[in-house]
Design an enzyme around this catalytic site. Structure first.
Site, PDB file in Angstrom:
ATOM      1  N   GLU A 186       0.540  -1.224   0.127  1.00  0.00           N
ATOM      2  CA  GLU A 186       0.055  -0.116   0.071  1.00  0.00           C
ATOM      3  C   GLU A 186       0.657   0.955   0.270  1.00  0.00           C
ATOM      4  OE1 GLU A 186      -3.128  -0.153   2.335  1.00  0.00           O
ATOM      5  OE2 GLU A 186      -3.706  -2.367   2.172  1.00  0.00           O
TER       6      GLU A 186
HETATM    7  C1  LIG Z   1       1.492 -10.038   1.405  1.00  0.00           C
HETATM    8  C2  LIG Z   1       1.899  -8.987   0.010  1.00  0.00           C
HETATM    9  C3  LIG Z   1       0.100  -8.404  -0.074  1.00  0.00           C
HETATM   10  C4  LIG Z   1       0.113  -7.320  -1.969  1.00  0.00           C
HETATM   11  N1  LIG Z   1      -1.423  -6.654  -1.578  1.00  0.00           N
HETATM   12  C5  LIG Z   1      -1.586  -6.214  -3.128  1.00  0.00           C
HETATM   13  C6  LIG Z   1      -2.812  -6.055  -3.723  1.00  0.00           C
HETATM   14  O1  LIG Z   1      -3.884  -6.751  -3.183  1.00  0.00           O
HETATM   15  N2  LIG Z   1      -3.548  -5.345  -4.443  1.00  0.00           N
HETATM   16  C7  LIG Z   1      -1.315  -4.819  -5.748  1.00  0.00           C
HETATM   17  O2  LIG Z   1      -2.085  -4.200  -6.706  1.00  0.00           O
HETATM   18  N3  LIG Z   1      -0.473  -5.667  -4.941  1.00  0.00           N
HETATM   19  C8  LIG Z   1      -0.693  -6.175  -3.860  1.00  0.00           C
HETATM   20  N4  LIG Z   1       0.901  -5.883  -3.179  1.00  0.00           N
HETATM   21  C9  LIG Z   1       1.833  -4.935  -4.004  1.00  0.00           C
HETATM   22  C10 LIG Z   1       2.734  -4.462  -2.957  1.00  0.00           C
HETATM   23  O3  LIG Z   1       2.083  -3.420  -3.417  1.00  0.00           O
HETATM   24  C11 LIG Z   1       4.237  -3.778  -3.972  1.00  0.00           C
HETATM   25  O4  LIG Z   1       5.082  -4.853  -3.462  1.00  0.00           O
HETATM   26  C12 LIG Z   1       4.861  -2.730  -3.711  1.00  0.00           C
HETATM   27  O5  LIG Z   1       3.653  -1.374  -4.301  1.00  0.00           O
HETATM   28  C13 LIG Z   1       6.249  -2.558  -3.974  1.00  0.00           C
HETATM   29  O6  LIG Z   1       6.020  -3.009  -5.075  1.00  0.00           O
HETATM   30  P1  LIG Z   1       7.639  -4.467  -5.808  1.00  0.00           P
HETATM   31  O7  LIG Z   1       7.198  -4.974  -4.775  1.00  0.00           O
HETATM   32  O8  LIG Z   1       7.788  -4.746  -6.736  1.00  0.00           O
HETATM   33  O9  LIG Z   1       9.148  -3.373  -5.521  1.00  0.00           O
HETATM   34  P2  LIG Z   1       9.572  -2.591  -6.507  1.00  0.00           P
HETATM   35  O10 LIG Z   1       9.105  -1.169  -7.382  1.00  0.00           O
HETATM   36  O11 LIG Z   1      10.225  -3.167  -6.958  1.00  0.00           O
HETATM   37  O12 LIG Z   1      10.642  -2.108  -5.053  1.00  0.00           O
HETATM   38  C14 LIG Z   1      11.171  -2.489  -4.855  1.00  0.00           C
HETATM   39  C15 LIG Z   1      12.361  -1.843  -3.533  1.00  0.00           C
HETATM   40  O13 LIG Z   1      12.428  -0.512  -3.900  1.00  0.00           O
HETATM   41  C16 LIG Z   1      11.709   0.437  -3.748  1.00  0.00           C
HETATM   42  N5  LIG Z   1      12.065   1.665  -4.627  1.00  0.00           N
HETATM   43  C17 LIG Z   1      10.977   1.698  -6.022  1.00  0.00           C
HETATM   44  N6  LIG Z   1      11.012   2.495  -6.726  1.00  0.00           N
HETATM   45  C18 LIG Z   1      11.675   3.823  -5.676  1.00  0.00           C
HETATM   46  C19 LIG Z   1      12.273   4.497  -6.931  1.00  0.00           C
HETATM   47  N7  LIG Z   1      11.206   5.328  -7.162  1.00  0.00           N
HETATM   48  N8  LIG Z   1      12.837   5.412  -5.412  1.00  0.00           N
HETATM   49  C20 LIG Z   1      12.992   4.850  -4.112  1.00  0.00           C
HETATM   50  N9  LIG Z   1      13.198   3.788  -3.972  1.00  0.00           N
HETATM   51  C21 LIG Z   1      12.656   2.910  -5.028  1.00  0.00           C
HETATM   52  C22 LIG Z   1      10.825   0.127  -2.692  1.00  0.00           C
HETATM   53  O14 LIG Z   1      10.125   1.603  -2.049  1.00  0.00           O
HETATM   54  C23 LIG Z   1      11.652  -1.456  -2.621  1.00  0.00           C
HETATM   55  O15 LIG Z   1      12.051  -0.735  -1.905  1.00  0.00           O
HETATM   56  C24 LIG Z   1       1.463  -7.249  -2.612  1.00  0.00           C
HETATM   57  C25 LIG Z   1       2.620  -7.194  -2.225  1.00  0.00           C
HETATM   58  C26 LIG Z   1       2.701  -8.652  -0.891  1.00  0.00           C
HETATM   59  C27 LIG Z   1       3.931  -9.167  -0.944  1.00  0.00           C
END
Ligand SMILES: Cc1cc2nc3c(=O)[nH]c(=O)nc-3n(C[C@H](O)[C@H](O)[C@H](O)COP(=O)(O)OP(=O)(O)OC[C@H]3O[C@@H](n4cnc5c(N)ncnc54)[C@H](O)[C@@H]3O)c2cc1C
Length: 649
Positions: free
Chosen positions: A452
C-alpha cells in the site's frame, strides 16, 4: 495563524496538472523510463477536494493549529453506532477466531468468513441504502484497530476488500447503476480485491503490460495479462483490474492510458494460476491472476477510460489509512504483552521493566502508540467531516510513520520477551507456557512498510506534495523545457510571491488566531516549537530549492529529511492536541500530558537530527559507494559465502 500569502489553492475537480497548465517538473534530464513514470503519475495526481487538514500548509511554513485544536471528538451518536458493531466484533474475535490456528493452517475457516459477512464486516462503510452498515471512517478505523490487535490475516482480508478492493473506488467513482449492482453483494459478504501489481509493475505503473483493447463496436473491451500478489484474489467474486488501454494524443504527444475495470472472477478467461505464500500473513488469499481474452462490458469501466491510475491513487489516498489504524491495534497489543511480562519477569534481582534499558523501550512504545493513534483518529475525523476532504498528505504520513513506528514497537516487544519472543505460540503452549504470539505478530507486520505504498514511495509522494506549492509558484521559471519568455513571466510572478512570503518565514505570526491553544502549558510550549519549526522547515525547503533547482526533485535522501521533519511536526501537534483534550479537569501527573510531553521531547531530538543532516551528511558519498558496490568494485565483500548465484533459476 497565517499571515503570509499562501500558494494557489487547489480547485476541486480541476483537471490534472499536466493537462491544464505548463509542466511543473523539468523532465529533460530524465531517462525515458523515469520520464514515463513521472508523466503518468503526474497526470493521475488527484485533484480531489480542498485541503483542510493540518498538514496542508506545513511545508510552506504554516502550522494551522485551528485545523487541529480542539482535537476532534467523535460525536456520541456516531460512537454508539460504532460501539454496537465493535462489541459484536470483539466478542466474535475473542470467542470464535483462533489467530494461531489460522497462522498454522494457512486458512481462515469458512465459518469465520461467513459469520463476518453476516455481521456486516464486509460492508462497514457501505451506505445503508445499499445494504451496508454505513459506519463512519472513525468507526472503520476503530474496527481495524481491533482486528490489528488480534489477527493480521483477518485484518488483511477485510481491509484489502473494503479499503482498496471494489467498494471504496465504487463509492468514490461508481455510477449509480454500478453501485446498485455491486454494493449490496459486498454488503452481504462477497469478497473483492484490487489488482494493480504485475511482475514488472511494483511502484512504477508506467511499465504495465496487462492491456484491454476496445471491441470494434465499442460495446466491450478484451482484457489480457497477468496480475501478481492480488490479496483476496483467490477468494474474491469481483475485483478491480488496472489495465493499459489504447494511448491518446494530447498536444501532438502520445499519452499512455490506464483504465480501471470491474471484473467478475467467474467470467470466461479469468484464472487464478497460483496462490502466493509469505513470511507472515500465512492465510492471505493472495494470488497470481491471469486474464485471457476476457470480455469486459463497457459499463464496467470505473470513472472513465484512461482514468484508472487516478482511481487507484485516490482509492489509496483514503484506503491507506486502514493500515496505520491496524498498526495502532498491533502496537497496543504489544504494549499489553510487554506491560505484563516486564512486571513479572525477574532477572538480576528485579523485574526487567525496572532495568533502564528495558524501561527506555517501554516508554518509547507507549509514547509512539499514543502518537500513532492521535494522528490516525485526527485524519479519520477529516473524512467524517467531509467525505471529499483531501487527506492524502495526512494519510500518507500516518501510513509511513505508523508502519515504521509499529515495526519498531513489535521489534522492541520481541526484545523484551527475549527468547520467548522468538519462540512460536504453539511451542510455548506445548511446554506449558502462555502462548504469547509475539513471533507471529512480528512476521505478520513486516509487510506493513512495503505494501500500500512502500516507505520509500511514501517519502517521494509526500515530498512531491510538499514541493507542490513551490512548483506551482516557481516550477515554470525553473523548467528548461519551456520557452524563455514563458520562464521570464513565471520568474516575475514567483519573485512577487516570494518577496511577500519569505520575510514571513523569519517573523513570528503577527496576527495569531489565538494567544493560546491548549490548557496544558507544557504542551503549549511544544506547539510553539512546532510553529517556529514549521517556519524553519519552510525556509530550509526554499533554500534547498534555490541551491539545487530542479535537481532537488531527485535528491531522495535529502528530501526524505524534509518529509520526516514535517511528519514529526504533524505527530507533535496531533499528540499534544489529543492529550490536552483527554486530560480532563484533574490535571494528573502521569496522565496523557506526560506521555505526550515525552513523545514531543523525543520527536524534537529526531527533528534536530534531521535538520543537522540537511547540512552535514554522507549522502553523495553513500550514493557513490552504492554505485561502486552494484558495479562490482567491492566484490571481495561477497566472497567466501554460498551466494545468490548458487540459487536455482
Ligand atoms: C503480501 C502482499 C500483498 C499485496 N497485495 C497487493 C494487492 O492486493 N494488490 C496489488 O495490486 N498489489 C499488492 N501487493 C503489491 C505491493 O503493493 C508491492 O509489493 C509494492 O507496491 C512494492 O512493489 P514491489 O514489491 O514490486 O517493489 P519494487 O517496486 O520493485 O521496489 C523494490 C524496492 O525499491 C524501492 N523503490 C522502488 N521505486 C523506487 C523509487 N523510485 N525511489 C526509491 N525507492 C524505490 C521500493 O520502495 C522497494 O523498497 C502486495 C504485495 C505483497 C507482498
Amino acid at each position: 495563524m497565517n499571515t503570509t500569502p499562501s500558494a494557489p489553492a487547489r480547485k476541486p475537480e480541476a483537471k490534472s496538472a499536466i493537462e491544464d497548465q505548463a509542466p511543473l517538473i523539468d523532465t529533460s534530464k530524465m531517462s525515458v523510463g523515469q520520464r514515463a513514470a513521472l508523466e503518468l503519475t503526474e497526470a493521475a495526481r488527484d485533484a480531489a477536494g480542498e485541503r483542510v487538514g493540518f498538514a496542508a500548509g506545513l511545508f510552506m511554513g504554516r502550522c494551522d493549529f485551528d485545523a487541529l485544536v480542539p482535537f476532534p471528538r467523535q460525536n456520541p451518536e456516531d460512537r454508539d453506532q460504532g460501539d454496537a458493531f465493535l462489541q459484536r466484533l470483539e466478542r466474535f474475535l475473542r470467542e470464535k477466531v483462533d489467530p494461531d490456528e489460522i497462522d498454522r493452517t494457512g486458512e481462515i475457516p469458512a465459518g469465520v468468513i461467513e459469520e463476518l459477512g453476516a455481521m456486516g464486516a464486509f460492508g462497514i462503510k457501505i451506505p445503508p441504502a445499499y445494504g451496508g452498515l454505513g459506519l463512519s471512517q472513525t468507526n472503520y478505523c476503530r474496527a481495524a484497530m481491533l482486528l490489528g490487535s488480534h489477527c493480521g490475516n483477518l485484518t488483511a482480508l477485510i481491509s484489502a476488500h473494503q479499503s482498496i478492493g471494489v467498494p471504496q473506488p465504487l463509492i468514490l467513482f461508481g455510477t449509480e447503476e454500478q453501485k446498485r449492482k455491486y454494493l449490496p453483494r459486498f454488503a452481504r459478504g462477497e469478497i473483492s480485491a484490487f489488482a494493480l501489481t504485475e511482475p514488472n509493475v511494483g511502484s512504477d505503473p508506467a511499465t504495465m503490460e496487462t492491456h484491454a483493447e476496445p471491441s470494434p463496436g465499442g460495446g466491450h473491451f478484451v482484457l489480457n495479462g497477468e496480475k501478481l500478489w492480488c490479496t483476496n484474489g483467490t477468494k474474491a467474486g469481483v475485483i478491480i483490474v488496472m489495465a493499459k488501454t489504447p494511448p491518446r494524443i494530447v498536444n501532438g504527444k502520445q499519452k499512455n492510458q490506464i483504465t480501471a475495470f470491474i471484473v467478475e472472477m467467474d467470467w470466461p478467461g479469468v484464472e487464478v494460476v497460483h496462490r502466493c505464500r509469505f513470511m507472515g500473513l500465512k492465510a492471505l488469499y493472495n494470488g497470481v491472476i491471469r486474464f485471457r481474452n476476457v470480455v469486459v462490458p463497457h459499463e464496467n469501466i470505473l470513472l472513465a477510460e484512461g482514468k484508472g491510475l487516478r482511481v487507484a491513487l485516490s482509492t489509496l489516498n483514503t484506503g491507506r489509512l486502514t493500515l496505520p489504524a491496524a498498526c495502532v491495534g498491533l502496537s497496543k497489543r504489544c504494549l499489553d504483552i510487554v506491560k505484563k511480562w516486564a512486571g513479572e519477569r525477574v532477572q538480576w534481582g528485579a523485574p526487567i521493566g525496572k532495568h533502564a534499558a528495558i524501561a527506555d523501550k517501554i516508554a518509547r512504545m507507549a509514547a509512539n502508540t499514543f502518537a500513532m493513534e492521535a494522528m490516525t483518529l485526527y485524519t479519520a475525523s477529516l473524512v467524517d467531516r467531509d467525505k471529499k476532504a483531501d487527506i492524502r498528505l495526512e494519510a500518507a504520513m500516518c501510513k509511513m510513520w505508523g508502519s515504521e513506528a509499529a515495526w519498531g514497537i513489535v521489534d522492541d516487544a520481541m526484545q523484551i520477551r527475549g527468547g520467548r519472543g522468538y519462540e512460536t505460540a504453539d511451542s510455548l503452549k506445548s511446554r506449558g507456557e502462555k502462548p504469547v504470539p509475539v513471533e507471529r505478530l512480528f512476521r505478520d507486520s513486516r509487510i506493513n512498510t512495503i505494501f500500500e505504498g512502500s516507505s520509500e514511495i511514501m517519502r517521494l509522494f509526500i515530498a512531491r506534495e510538499a514541493l507542490d506549492p513551490h512548483l506551482k509558484v516557481a516550477g515554470a521559471a525553473l523548467n528548461s523545457q519551456l520557452a524563455m519568455a514563458q520562464r521570464m513571466k513565471a520568474a516575475l510572478k514567483a519573485g512577487w510571491f516570494y518577496a511577500r512570503w519569505y520575510p514571513g518565514q523569519w517573523l513570528p505570526s503577527l496576527r495569531p488566531s489565538r494567544t493560546r491553544f491548549l490548557e496544558s502549558s507544557v504542551l503549549e510550549k511544544h506547539l510553539r516549537y512546532a510553529e517556529r519549526t514549521g517556519r524553519r522547515l519552510g525556509r530550509a525547503l526554499f533554500h534547498a530549492m534555490l541551491r539545487r533547482g530542479p535537481k532537488l526533485e531527485r535528491e531522495q535522501v535529502l528530501l526524505g529529511r524534509f518529509v520526516d521533519i514535517g511528519t514529526e511536526l504533524f505527530a507533535i501537534a496531533a499528540t499534544c492536541a489529543r492529550a490536552d483534550a483527554i486530560n480532563g479537569p484533574d490535571k494528573t501527573v502521569g496522565g496523557p500530558v506526560s506521555l505526550a510531553d515525552y513523545f514531543c521531547r523525543s520527536s524534537r531530538l529526531r527533528i534536530e537530527r534531521s535538520f543537522r543532516g540537511l547540512r552535514l551528511n554522507t549522502d553523495s558519498q553513500g550514493y557513490r559507494i552504492a554505485r561502486d558496490t552494484l558495479e562490482g568494485r567491492h566484490d571481495s565483500l561477497v566472497e567466501g559465502i554460498v551466494g545468490t548465484g548458487s540459487e536455482p533459476d
